[in-house]
Design a protein around this motif. Structure first.
Motif, PDB file in Angstrom:
ATOM      1  N   ASP A  60      53.333  43.608  32.936  1.00  0.00           N
ATOM      2  CA  ASP A  60      52.750  42.368  32.412  1.00  0.00           C
ATOM      3  C   ASP A  60      53.019  41.209  33.359  1.00  0.00           C
ATOM      4  OD1 ASP A  60      51.843  40.241  30.920  1.00  0.00           O
ATOM      5  OD2 ASP A  60      53.367  40.400  29.363  1.00  0.00           O
ATOM      6  N   TYR A  61      54.266  41.053  33.773  1.00  0.00           N
ATOM      7  CA  TYR A  61      54.622  39.941  34.656  1.00  0.00           C
ATOM      8  C   TYR A  61      54.042  40.124  36.056  1.00  0.00           C
ATOM      9  CZ  TYR A  61      57.692  37.454  31.449  1.00  0.00           C
ATOM     10  OH  TYR A  61      58.174  36.715  30.400  1.00  0.00           O
ATOM     11  N   ALA A  62      53.908  41.367  36.505  1.00  0.00           N
ATOM     12  CA  ALA A  62      53.354  41.624  37.832  1.00  0.00           C
ATOM     13  C   ALA A  62      51.891  41.197  37.900  1.00  0.00           C
ATOM     14  CB  ALA A  62      53.494  43.101  38.184  1.00  0.00           C
ATOM     15  N   ILE A  63      51.099  41.591  36.903  1.00  0.00           N
ATOM     16  CA  ILE A  63      49.683  41.211  36.899  1.00  0.00           C
ATOM     17  C   ILE A  63      49.555  39.710  36.683  1.00  0.00           C
ATOM     18  CG2 ILE A  63      47.452  41.571  35.787  1.00  0.00           C
ATOM     19  CD1 ILE A  63      48.282  44.357  35.108  1.00  0.00           C
ATOM     20  N   TRP A  64      50.436  39.158  35.863  1.00  0.00           N
ATOM     21  CA  TRP A  64      50.447  37.714  35.618  1.00  0.00           C
ATOM     22  C   TRP A  64      50.669  36.950  36.922  1.00  0.00           C
ATOM     23  CZ3 TRP A  64      54.978  34.352  34.008  1.00  0.00           C
ATOM     24  CH2 TRP A  64      54.554  33.163  33.403  1.00  0.00           C
ATOM     25  N   LEU A  65      51.658  37.380  37.699  1.00  0.00           N
ATOM     26  CA  LEU A  65      51.953  36.735  38.984  1.00  0.00           C
ATOM     27  C   LEU A  65      50.827  36.979  39.978  1.00  0.00           C
ATOM     28  CD1 LEU A  65      53.812  35.169  40.848  1.00  0.00           C
ATOM     29  CD2 LEU A  65      55.134  37.265  41.236  1.00  0.00           C
ATOM     30  N   LEU A  66      50.290  38.183  39.980  1.00  0.00           N
ATOM     31  CA  LEU A  66      49.182  38.499  40.876  1.00  0.00           C
ATOM     32  C   LEU A  66      47.966  37.629  40.564  1.00  0.00           C
ATOM     33  CD1 LEU A  66      48.758  40.556  43.157  1.00  0.00           C
ATOM     34  CD2 LEU A  66      47.672  42.069  41.491  1.00  0.00           C
ATOM     35  N   ALA A  67      47.729  37.416  39.279  1.00  0.00           N
ATOM     36  CA  ALA A  67      46.608  36.559  38.878  1.00  0.00           C
ATOM     37  C   ALA A  67      46.809  35.137  39.383  1.00  0.00           C
ATOM     38  CB  ALA A  67      46.459  36.578  37.358  1.00  0.00           C
ATOM     39  N   ALA A  68      48.046  34.650  39.312  1.00  0.00           N
ATOM     40  CA  ALA A  68      48.330  33.293  39.803  1.00  0.00           C
ATOM     41  C   ALA A  68      48.110  33.204  41.311  1.00  0.00           C
ATOM     42  CB  ALA A  68      49.771  32.909  39.459  1.00  0.00           C
ATOM     43  N   MET A  69      48.538  34.226  42.046  1.00  0.00           N
ATOM     44  CA  MET A  69      48.346  34.225  43.493  1.00  0.00           C
ATOM     45  C   MET A  69      46.866  34.290  43.862  1.00  0.00           C
ATOM     46  SD  MET A  69      51.409  36.631  44.969  1.00  0.00           S
ATOM     47  CE  MET A  69      51.072  36.095  46.650  1.00  0.00           C
ATOM     48  N   SER A  70      46.084  35.002  43.056  1.00  0.00           N
ATOM     49  CA  SER A  70      44.658  35.167  43.362  1.00  0.00           C
ATOM     50  C   SER A  70      43.876  33.879  43.168  1.00  0.00           C
ATOM     51  CB  SER A  70      44.053  36.271  42.491  1.00  0.00           C
ATOM     52  OG  SER A  70      44.009  35.890  41.126  1.00  0.00           O
ATOM     53  N   ASP A  71      44.516  32.840  42.649  1.00  0.00           N
ATOM     54  CA  ASP A  71      43.851  31.542  42.543  1.00  0.00           C
ATOM     55  C   ASP A  71      43.653  30.920  43.917  1.00  0.00           C
ATOM     56  OD1 ASP A  71      42.662  29.734  40.753  1.00  0.00           O
ATOM     57  OD2 ASP A  71      44.362  28.373  40.910  1.00  0.00           O
ATOM     58  N   GLU A  72      44.352  31.447  44.913  1.00  0.00           N
ATOM     59  CA  GLU A  72      44.163  31.038  46.306  1.00  0.00           C
ATOM     60  C   GLU A  72      43.049  31.912  46.895  1.00  0.00           C
ATOM     61  OE1 GLU A  72      44.330  31.487  49.626  1.00  0.00           O
ATOM     62  OE2 GLU A  72      44.705  29.395  50.152  1.00  0.00           O
ATOM     63  N   GLU A  73      42.015  31.285  47.406  1.00  0.00           N
ATOM     64  CA  GLU A  73      40.820  32.019  47.830  1.00  0.00           C
ATOM     65  C   GLU A  73      41.127  33.132  48.814  1.00  0.00           C
ATOM     66  OE1 GLU A  73      36.551  31.110  50.069  1.00  0.00           O
ATOM     67  OE2 GLU A  73      37.593  29.514  48.993  1.00  0.00           O
ATOM     68  N   ARG A  74      41.995  32.872  49.785  1.00  0.00           N
ATOM     69  CA  ARG A  74      42.281  33.900  50.788  1.00  0.00           C
ATOM     70  C   ARG A  74      42.955  35.117  50.163  1.00  0.00           C
ATOM     71  NH1 ARG A  74      45.415  29.996  54.906  1.00  0.00           N
ATOM     72  NH2 ARG A  74      46.072  29.171  52.875  1.00  0.00           N
ATOM     73  N   ILE A  75      43.797  34.882  49.168  1.00  0.00           N
ATOM     74  CA  ILE A  75      44.460  35.999  48.489  1.00  0.00           C
ATOM     75  C   ILE A  75      43.427  36.819  47.711  1.00  0.00           C
ATOM     76  CG2 ILE A  75      46.175  36.640  46.764  1.00  0.00           C
ATOM     77  CD1 ILE A  75      47.404  35.496  49.290  1.00  0.00           C
ATOM     78  N   ALA A  76      42.505  36.136  47.031  1.00  0.00           N
ATOM     79  CA  ALA A  76      41.470  36.841  46.270  1.00  0.00           C
ATOM     80  C   ALA A  76      40.624  37.723  47.179  1.00  0.00           C
ATOM     81  CB  ALA A  76      40.594  35.831  45.529  1.00  0.00           C
ATOM     82  N   ILE A  77      40.323  37.225  48.368  1.00  0.00           N
ATOM     83  CA  ILE A  77      39.534  38.003  49.328  1.00  0.00           C
ATOM     84  C   ILE A  77      40.318  39.219  49.813  1.00  0.00           C
ATOM     85  CG2 ILE A  77      38.508  37.933  51.632  1.00  0.00           C
ATOM     86  CD1 ILE A  77      37.806  34.982  51.066  1.00  0.00           C
ATOM     87  N   ILE A  78      41.599  39.016  50.084  1.00  0.00           N
ATOM     88  CA  ILE A  78      42.451  40.124  50.535  1.00  0.00           C
ATOM     89  C   ILE A  78      42.561  41.199  49.455  1.00  0.00           C
ATOM     90  CG2 ILE A  78      44.843  40.754  51.096  1.00  0.00           C
ATOM     91  CD1 ILE A  78      45.044  38.015  52.521  1.00  0.00           C
ATOM     92  N   LEU A  79      42.745  40.774  48.218  1.00  0.00           N
ATOM     93  CA  LEU A  79      42.873  41.732  47.120  1.00  0.00           C
ATOM     94  C   LEU A  79      41.625  42.588  46.984  1.00  0.00           C
ATOM     95  CD1 LEU A  79      44.607  39.519  44.404  1.00  0.00           C
ATOM     96  CD2 LEU A  79      45.572  41.547  45.490  1.00  0.00           C
ATOM     97  N   LEU A  80      40.456  41.973  47.122  1.00  0.00           N
ATOM     98  CA  LEU A  80      39.218  42.740  47.012  1.00  0.00           C
ATOM     99  C   LEU A  80      39.114  43.759  48.145  1.00  0.00           C
ATOM    100  CD1 LEU A  80      36.547  43.138  45.499  1.00  0.00           C
ATOM    101  CD2 LEU A  80      35.523  41.431  47.009  1.00  0.00           C
ATOM    102  N   LYS A  81      39.467  43.351  49.343  1.00  0.00           N
ATOM    103  CA  LYS A  81      39.408  44.265  50.487  1.00  0.00           C
ATOM    104  C   LYS A  81      40.420  45.403  50.358  1.00  0.00           C
ATOM    105  CE  LYS A  81      37.673  40.905  53.867  1.00  0.00           C
ATOM    106  NZ  LYS A  81      37.974  40.146  55.120  1.00  0.00           N
ATOM    107  N   ASP A  82      41.527  45.116  49.663  1.00  0.00           N
ATOM    108  CA  ASP A  82      42.578  46.131  49.501  1.00  0.00           C
ATOM    109  C   ASP A  82      42.368  47.005  48.263  1.00  0.00           C
ATOM    110  OD1 ASP A  82      43.744  45.208  51.774  1.00  0.00           O
ATOM    111  OD2 ASP A  82      45.374  44.128  50.810  1.00  0.00           O
ATOM    112  N   ASP A  83      41.151  47.014  47.750  1.00  0.00           N
ATOM    113  CA  ASP A  83      40.770  47.915  46.646  1.00  0.00           C
ATOM    114  C   ASP A  83      41.566  47.670  45.368  1.00  0.00           C
ATOM    115  OD1 ASP A  83      38.848  49.201  48.219  1.00  0.00           O
ATOM    116  OD2 ASP A  83      40.335  50.588  49.053  1.00  0.00           O
TER     117      ASP A  83
END
Length: 505
Positions: free
Chosen positions: A185-208
């Motif tokens: 729960d906390y991992a996805i929560w933190l990941l969601a917060a990080m994905s608010d940064e555009e570059r992180i969101a792009i990296i996450l998509l590329k990393d499947d």
């Protein structure tokens, strides 16, 4: 097709694609921040008992078994120095139980808002927390570390990229797997917060990350909880919002995730519907969304209040697609749906009702008698004098489109619904683009009155001409020029195209 798309862009995108996208992005950012605030309150409530049970006299006092691993004069240090030594201790080779004790104290102080998060960032405390995020640490330490890191990120999004460079993203992703549900729960929560940064969101998509989320849900679907699903929703929303060039395969994965969530009636759906909206910014992906059958689930849940606004946002942008997609909406009773919600108080719903019907009318004049037959105009006409600017502007676009594309008989039907009264009242507003559209509507009424004298029973033609005359001195050059042109040509000229100038001039 090209002509229809150009007309659609001018109407639907309010003349400026870039400004439209900017407004949509700002709206989405507000929604995501609101969601994060709700989530942090939720997490704090979960731990409130721990906070309230902490009866220690000093903010950073520790029992003897912990103090032995700290400098002998630790208790005399300033708060800042204590935090620095605790940060160093968390990186050192001391027993995990001692680390947990130190970390729990910082965690509690953060939850009570008794620590300046900027101080923790400046002294490098986050790096110590990132080091704790490994499979050897116990779950309490991992959860506390993630929580504090989330709070630091939430206090300033500019820290996200620094944390990425320190290796936080890969460490958090390693916990997005079956295991301790609370850690997940906390991992996805933190990941969601990080994905608010555009570059992180792009990296996450590329990393499947989408494939990882699907596999995770399939593994733990039987015991997944609403908190995790809420975090899923924020994460997916950020990924779709920040990636403008989704490929079709990734779009299919997004639809697959949304369908998985939609099938469980106990989970919140709003964030997932918003994710579909962001996919549909790219017209070629509207086809993917429709083909996936995910819209069937959206229709099922759009009656739930929290889902209605995002559902209409989605319908609005789908209506900007091609003729096949317009036909899909019509066959799925979009006009009935618009009629049902046309009396709502939600300005977002009302705006998208206008946008959707406008785009349908722009697609083909053949839809206009169908729109009329659904009896939506008696509900739309009052929106010309709505107290919210965005609603009345979209209503003016819709009515100007209808009046310029409808047959004489169809126009007469609308005139008989007392449109003249609403137009007269509408001229009291000041928005240039709104006034321009009202001019177009007025021109059509006046021109038609020469062939159909009975129109004067429903509209005060002299008053309309007087209103046009008043607009000839409007401070907006585009509006005044049109009014002057119309007056000088005896009100016989109706612009062939929607107004496409910058109304800010």
């Amino acid at each position: 097709m090209e002509e229809r798309l150009r007309t659609r862009n001018l109407n639907f995108l309010n003349h400026n694609l870039e400004s439209f996208q900017t407004r949509r992005e700002q709206f989405a950012v507000e929604l995501r921040k609101e969601k994060r605030s709700k989530n942090i309150c939720k997490k704090r409530e979960k731990m409130q008992k721990i906070v309230n049970d902490d009866q220690l006299d000093c903010l950073l006092s520790f029992p003897a078994q912990v103090l032995q691993y700290l400098p002998s004069n630790f208790e005399s240090f300033s708060m800042l120095n204590k935090l620095q030594f605790i940060s160093q201790a968390l990186k050192s080779q001391i027993p995990d139980q001692v680390k947990e004790n130190l970390l729990e104290k910082i965690d509690n102080l953060v939850r009570q808002n008794k620590l300046e998060l900027e101080i923790l960032y400046n002294i490098g405390f986050a790096n110590s927390l990132i080091n704790i995020l490994n499979c050897k640490s116990n779950s309490n330490m991992i959860i506390s570390s993630m929580y504090i890191l989330w709070c630091i990120i939430n206090s300033n999004n500019e820290y996200i990229w620094d944390f990425y460079n320190d290796g936080l993203l890969d460490k958090v992703i390693s916990f997005v797997c079956p295991g301790d549900v609370k850690v997940l729960d906390y991992a996805i929560w933190l990941l969601a917060a990080m994905s608010d940064e555009e570059r992180i969101a792009i990296i996450l998509l590329k990393d499947d990350i989408l494939i990882r989320l699907i596999k995770l849900y399939n593994c733990i679907g039987s015991y997944i909880n609403s908190d995790i699903i809420d975090d899923y929703g924020i994460l997916l929303l950020n990924i779709t919002a920040h990636n403008y060039e989704f490929c079709k395969e990734d779009a299919k994965l997004v639809c697959q995730i949304v369908i998985m969530i939609m099938k469980n009636k106990s989970f919140s759906k709003a964030e997932f519907i918003k994710s579909l909206y962001y996919l549909c910014r790219k017209e070629s992906l509207i086809e993917i969304v429709i083909a996936s059958k995910v819209m069937d689930y959206v229709y099922e849940v759009m009656g739930i209040p929290e889902n209605t606004e995002p559902a209409f946002e989605l319908l609005g942008i789908i209506s900007s697609g091609n003729s096949t997609q317009i036909e899909y909406l019509y066959k799925n009773n979009i006009l009935d749906t618009c009629y049902i919600y046309a009396l709502t108080d939600s300005y977002r719903i009302l705006k998208n009702i206008m946008i959707t019907i406008n785009n349908i009318a722009c697609e083909s004049a053949a839809y206009i008698p169908l729109i009329i037959s659904h009896n939506v105009f008696p509900l739309i006409l009052p929106k010309l004098i709505h107290n919210i600017e965005g609603v009345r502007i979209e209503a003016s676009y819709l009515l100007s489109t209808i009046m310029t594309r409808a047959s004489n008989d169809e126009t007469l039907h609308i005139i008989q619904l007392n449109i003249g009264n609403y137009i007269e009242q509408a001229f009291k507003f000041k928005e240039p683009e709104f006034l321009y559209n009202c001019l177009i509507i007025s021109i059509k009424i006046i021109n038609l009155s020469s062939s159909y004298p009975d129109i004067t029973k429903f509209v005060d033609i002299e008053q309309l001409i007087s209103d046009i005359n008043n607009l000839a001195t409007n401070t907006n050059k585009k509006v005044s020029e049109l009014a002057e042109t119309l007056l000088s040509s005896n009100i016989n000229h109706v612009p062939d195209e929607p107004f496409e100038y910058d109304f800010l001039t």
